[in-house]
Design a protein around this motif. Structure first.
Motif: not given
Lengths: 319, 117
Positions: A50-64
Motif C-alpha cells: 500500500s503506497l500510500p494510504t492517506v487519511a484526513w479526519s478531525q479529532t474528538a478534541d474541543v475544538p477539534p
C-alpha cells in the motif's frame, strides 16, 4: 524539475514497464476475489504494497484538531502460506490555534499464516500476530509509545457465491472481518500516570463485487469501468476490556462507506470515515489508498514466496 | 506540485494497467453470463483478458441434472476458449471453467445460461 518529481515519474515509468509483463491477481478463493480493504485486512497472505494510504479526519478534541495520517505497508510471503507485513505511519495534528504536532508511530510488523482457503465455499481464514515495537517512533510527540503492543488476530473472508442460484444478484456479496486482542507489554504508563488497557480490536467489511456479478451471475453489459468496482462498507472498532482502571470502557471507531476500483496490477480505494460516537472524532473524514499487487506485477521475482515456490505452478486442471 | 506529480504518476500506472489487461478474468461469454437464448447454441465461447495455456485450461457444460452436454476437448486460441455442444433442449445449463494464463496463475469460475423462454 525537483528530485522528488523525478523520483515519482521514474517510479511510475518503472511500474508502467513492469506492467507490460504477464501477471495475475492474488487473493482469489475459488471464483471470489477479495480486494485489499483500507482499514481492516483482507484474509490472504500475499505479496502486496500500500503506497500510500492517506487519511484526513478531525479529532474528538474541543475544538477539534485536523489530523493527517500517511501510511505505507509492504507484505511479503515467506512461504506459500506464511507472510510478513511491515508498516509505518506518520501523523500530523494541527490544533485550532495553529499548533502543529507531527511524528512517526511505532514500527509495526504483522506475521500471518493462511489456515484455510476453501474454494468451493469462497471461505478464507488467516491467523496473525501484530507487533507494534515500542520506542521505534516519535515518543516525544506522543504518536509512539515506549512499550510494545502484541495483538493476536484472526481474519476471515466469506463470499456468498455458494448460495443457490435463486439468490441471484445477492451472491455477489462478501464479508470479511478480523478480531484481535491487544496486550501491551507494560500495564502502567508512568509518564502519563495511567493504566494501559488491554483492548479488543476488531472490524469487518461488507462488499459487493461487480466483477463477480459480471462473470458469475449476469453480464449486464455495463461500461467496463463499472465492472471493476467493489462498493464497500468497512467498520473498525476498539474496545478496552481489561486493565482500564479509572477510564470509561467506551468503544471507539468509524464506519467507512466507499468504493474500491480493482485493476490488473493495483487497486484504488476511497472511503468516508464516519465516527461512531463523539469519542471517535468530529465530523466525516476521508481515507484513500493506492494498493499494488506485487505478485501480479512481478510474478517470477518479488511476487514469489521466498521459500517453497507457489501453488500457482502449472498443474493439470480437473473439475 | 507534489500532488500533481503524484496524480500524474498514478495516471501513468492506470494507463499501463488498462493497456496490459493481464488478468485471466472472463471478459465475456457467448451465450452471455446469466442470459436466456431463444434457440440452442452450438458452442460456448469464453473470451478471457489474457492468453491461455491450452494444455492446462478446460471447460465443461452440464444440464440441470448434472449430465455433461459439451463435446469434450475445447479448442483454445490465444485468449478464447470454445467448446461444442450437443443439441440442447430448453432448460438451464451451467458452464464451469478453469484456465491457466500464460504467466502460470490459475483462475476459475462458473455461470449459467438458459435455452428457451
Amino acid at each position: 524539475m525537483s528530485r522528488y518529481t523525478m523520483l515519482s515519474l521514474a517510479l511510475a515509468s518503472f511500474f508502467t514497464l513492469a506492467s507490460t509483463s504477464d501477471a495475475l491477481a492474488h487473493c482469489f478463493v475459488g471464483a471470489r476475489f477479495f480486494p485489499a480493504t483500507l482499514v481492516t485486512d483482507d484474509p490472504c497472505v500475499a505479496d502486496e504494497m500500500s503506497l500510500p494510504t492517506v487519511a484526513w479526519s478531525q479529532t474528538a478534541d474541543v475544538p477539534p484538531a485536523s489530523q493527517w495520517d500517511l501510511g505505507i505497508d509492504f507484505s511479503k510471503r515467506i512461504t506459500e502460506n506464511f507472510g510478513v507485513t511491515i508498516s509505518q505511519d506518520w501523523t500530523q495534528i494541527r490544533q485550532a490555534n495553529g499548533t502543529v504536532t507531527q511524528g512517526f508511530s511505532n514500527f509495526e510488523t504483522t506475521f500471518q499464516y493462511q489456515i484455510l482457503k476453501d474454494r468451493e465455499h469462497e471461505l478464507a481464514i488467516l491467523a496473525g500476530l501484530i507487533v507494534d515495537w515500542g520506542h521505534t517512533g516519535s515518543t516525544a510527540s506522543g504518536f509512539a509509545t515506549d512499550y510494545s503492543l502484541l495483538t493476536p488476530t484472526l481474519y476471515f473472508g466469506k463470499g456468498f457465491g455458494d448460495l443457490p442460484s435463486s439468490f441471484s444478484w445477492f451472491r455477489a456479496f462478501a464479508v470479511t472481518g478480523q478480531v484481535g486482542y491487544q496486550v501491551p507489554t507494560n500495564s502502567f504508563d508512568f509518564t502519563q500516570s495511567v493504566f494501559i488497557p488491554q483492548q479488543l480490536v476488531y472490524g469487518a467489511s461488507l462488499q459487493y463485487s461487480m466483477p463477480y456479478l459480471k462473470s458469475e451471475i449476469i453480464d449486464l453489459q455495463l461500461p467496463d469501468f463499472f465492472n471493476h468496482l467493489i462498493p464497500i462498507v468497512e467498520l473498525t472498532l476498539t474496545t478496552p476490556v481489561a486493565n482500564n482502571f479509572g477510564n470509561p470502557y467506551t468503544t471507539t471507531g468509524t464506519v467507512n462507506p466507499g468504493v474500491i476500483w480493482v485493476g490488473s496490477y493495483f487497486q484504488v480505494g476511497l472511503e468516508a470515515m464516519i465516527p461512531i460516537n463523539r469519542e471517535s472524532g468530529t465530523g466525516v473524514g476521508v481515507i484513500g489508498q493506492l494498493h499494488l499487487y506485487l505478485d501480479d506485477m512481478f510474478p517470477t521475482t518479488v511476487g514469489q514466496p521466498l521459500f517453497g515456490g507457489s501453488s500457482a505452478a502449472p498443474r493439470k486442471l480437473t473439475f | 506540485m507534489r500532488i500533481l506529480t503524484f496524480m500524474t504518476s498514478t495516471l501513468l500506472i492506470v494507463m499501463a494497467a488498462t493497456a496490459a489487461e493481464a488478468h485471466a478474468f472472463l471478459d465475456h461469454a457467448e451465450p452471455r453470463v446469466g442470459s436466456t437464448v431463444p434457440t440452442a447454441p452450438r458452442e460456448v465461447s469464453l473470451s478471457f483478458t489474457q492468453n491461455l495455456e491450452p494444455a492446462f485450461s478446460s471447460v465443461e457444460v452440464k444440464d440441470a441434472s448434472g449430465t455433461r452436454v459439451d463435446l469434450g476437448k475445447p479448442s483454445i486460441s490465444a485468449s478464447v476458449m470454445r467448446v461444442g455442444l450437443k443439441p440442447l433442449p430448453p432448460g438451464t445449463y451451467r458452464v464451469r471453467w478453469q484456465v491457466l494464463s500464460v504467466d502460470t496463475h490459475t483462475t476459475e469460475g462458473s455461470f449459467t445460461f438458459r435455452v428457451g423462454q
